[in-house]
Write an enzyme that holds these catalytic residues in place. Structure first.
Site: not given
Ligand code: ZN
Ligand code: CU
Length: 186
Positions: A87, A89, A106, A114, A123, A126, A163, A179
């Site tokens: 992702h 962030h 995110h 999401h 997002h 994403d 992740h 993470r």
């Molecule tokens: Zn997301």
């Molecule tokens: Cu993430």
């Protein structure tokens, strides 16, 4: 301040008028330096991924803007085999080296739920999952038309976060677990 501004406007206007009469003259360069629209679009960016905690996950990514599409390529190593949430962030703040929480959630400028990369509503950050092979290496090759290197959906200055687990596309953030690596897009 107001006086100097109006003086500036007057001078600029005169310069433009002169420039119109003589478009090949040196005066024409006056308006290129003062307009913000002359700022060149960002076409490439990079991200060096560093481990969070003792994960040992690292890598490097390149981003290329091609029209509406951003192409992300690169390699990530040190992963558990399988899928890993990937992702953008919100924040490029890497100060939390133990958990990566300093990057925030995110990147979600439109306040959407999401989602999967292919979802209409998601997002901006994403980007789904990357897949690591049996050696724990993931070759990244993603094309996305929602993220951008320019404008309100620009990911430049934000963070890529990888992740420990798979993004399962559940709410609110996909349940991808801890993470394990992060880096600033720059
Ligand atoms: Zn997301
Ligand atoms: Cu993430």
């Amino acid at each position: 301040m107001i006086r100097s501004l109006s003086l500036f406007t007057a001078v600029t206007t005169m310069a433009l008028l002169v420039g119109c009469e003589n478009r090949t003259g040196p005066m024409q360069s006056m308006d290129t330096g003062t307009s913000s629209e002359d700022t060149a679009d960002v076409t490439t960016a990079v991200c060096k991924l560093e481990p969070i905690g003792e994960s040992g996950v690292e890598g490097s990514l390149e981003f290329k803007q091609d029209g509406e599409t951003v192409i992300i390529t690169g390699t990530v190593t040190g992963l558990e085999p399988g899928k890993h949430g990937f992702h953008v962030h919100q924040s490029g703040d890497l100060s939390d080296k133990q958990a990566g929480k300093s990057t925030g959630g995110h990147f979600n400028p439109d306040n959407n739920p999401h989602g999967k990369p292919s979802d209409e509503e998601r997002h901006v950050g994403d980007l789904g999952n990357i897949q690591a092979n049996d050696q724990g290496v993931a070759e990244v090759n993603i094309e996305d038309t929602v993220i951008s290197l320019n404008g309100p959906k620009s990911i430049v200055g934000r963070a890529i976060v990888i992740h420990a687990g798979e993004d399962q596309f559940t709410q609110p953030t996909g349940d991808a677990g801890a993470r394990v690596a992060f880096g600033v897009i720059e």
